[in-house]
Design an enzyme around this catalytic site. Structure first.
Site, PDB file in Angstrom:
ATOM      1  N   SER A  91      14.601 -12.075  40.698  1.00 49.91           N
ATOM      2  CA  SER A  91      15.776 -12.524  40.015  1.00 49.91           C
ATOM      3  C   SER A  91      16.886 -12.494  40.822  1.00 49.91           C
ATOM      4  O   SER A  91      18.165 -13.128  40.563  1.00 49.91           O
ATOM      5  CB  SER A  91      16.332 -11.056  39.162  1.00 49.91           C
ATOM      6  OG  SER A  91      16.353  -9.910  39.923  1.00 49.91           O
ATOM      7  N   LYS A 135      21.571  -6.605  40.829  1.00 50.38           N
ATOM      8  CA  LYS A 135      22.330  -7.743  40.349  1.00 50.38           C
ATOM      9  C   LYS A 135      23.429  -8.091  40.961  1.00 50.38           C
ATOM     10  O   LYS A 135      23.954  -7.373  42.016  1.00 50.38           O
ATOM     11  CB  LYS A 135      22.337  -7.722  38.782  1.00 50.38           C
ATOM     12  CG  LYS A 135      21.145  -7.400  37.971  1.00 50.38           C
ATOM     13  CD  LYS A 135      20.105  -8.681  37.984  1.00 50.38           C
ATOM     14  CE  LYS A 135      18.841  -8.051  37.072  1.00 50.38           C
ATOM     15  NZ  LYS A 135      17.842  -9.200  37.363  1.00 50.38           N
TER      16      LYS A 135
END
Length: 235
Positions: A91, A135
């Protein structure tokens, strides 16, 4: 003890009486030897098996104390200051790859608010099977965020003009239209929350699905990749 050696008897010079001879002998050179004495307590340092055992015991307890202090410091640092995490998944590609190890500053957001562009580790979030997520902070509290065709627009509080967000950390291939996954409809980031997305926009489960993330769910800021060596970099 003092030894005085006046030499062998000298013959009596002519013309001197016995008393005069005695007086002359007093003034003649003579040798005086003083015995040197060593002054001290007279005590001999203790030695032997008992002394060696005592010294060994002190060294053992010194090492125990050093190890205990080191473990205590490590516990405090690991629990409250610094942690390391292993990246799993794609990700955050190409910034981070599976197997990368990062150090995370757990004090960062106790001292200041999150900043746009920070790479953050999140606690487990309801709705995802991942134990920890990593993230990037894209939207800050009070901002309006939207994304269309890989282009993120931010409207700051008190402004009516959205600004295109410059994201140099993204790979150019991941910014091509149709490769960034779902768009973001215009929304305001609540107070004490941040809007996060993965750098691999097309393969990231982030605030587009989970919603804005509470700052209480931020473990800390990842600031360096320390392993493997060929991936070493500041974040």
């Amino acid at each position: 003890m003092t030894i005085e050696d006046n030499g062998p008897p000298l013959p009596c010079p002519e013309g001197l009486t016995g008393d005069e001879l005695a007086d002359s002998r007093v003034n003649e050179p003579h040798l005086v030897v003083h015995e040197q004495h060593l002054h001290g307590s007279g005590e001999v340092p203790a030695s032997g098996p008992a002394s060696e055992r005592s010294s060994g015991a002190r060294a053992f307890f010194d090492w125990v104390a050093v190890i205990a202090v080191a473990l205590l410091v490590a516990f405090v640092v690991r629990g409250f200051v610094l942690a390391h995490f292993v990246v799993e998944g794609q990700s955050m590609a190409t910034t981070l790859e599976t197997g990368d190890r990062v150090f995370v500053n757990k004090l960062s957001y106790r001292l200041h608010d999150p900043n746009r562009g920070d790479v953050v580790v999140l606690h487990q979030i309801s709705g995802t099977s991942e134990r920890d997520l990593i993230k990037r902070v894209v939207g800050l509290p009070g901002e309006t965020i939207e994304m269309t065709g890989c282009v993120v627009r931010i409207t700051e509080p008190g402004s009516d003009a959205p600004q295109i967000l410059d994201e140099p950390y993204l790979d150019k291939a991941d910014r091509a239209p149709g490769t960034c996954g779902p768009d973001v409809t215009s929304q305001v980031v609540p107070d004490d929350h941040v809007f996060v997305m993965g750098d691999n926009r097309g393969g990231s489960q982030d605030s587009r699905a989970l919603g804005p993330i509470s700052e209480d769910d931020l473990v800390g800021r990842a600031f360096i990749v320390f392993w493997p060596r060929h991936n070493w970099q500041w974040l």
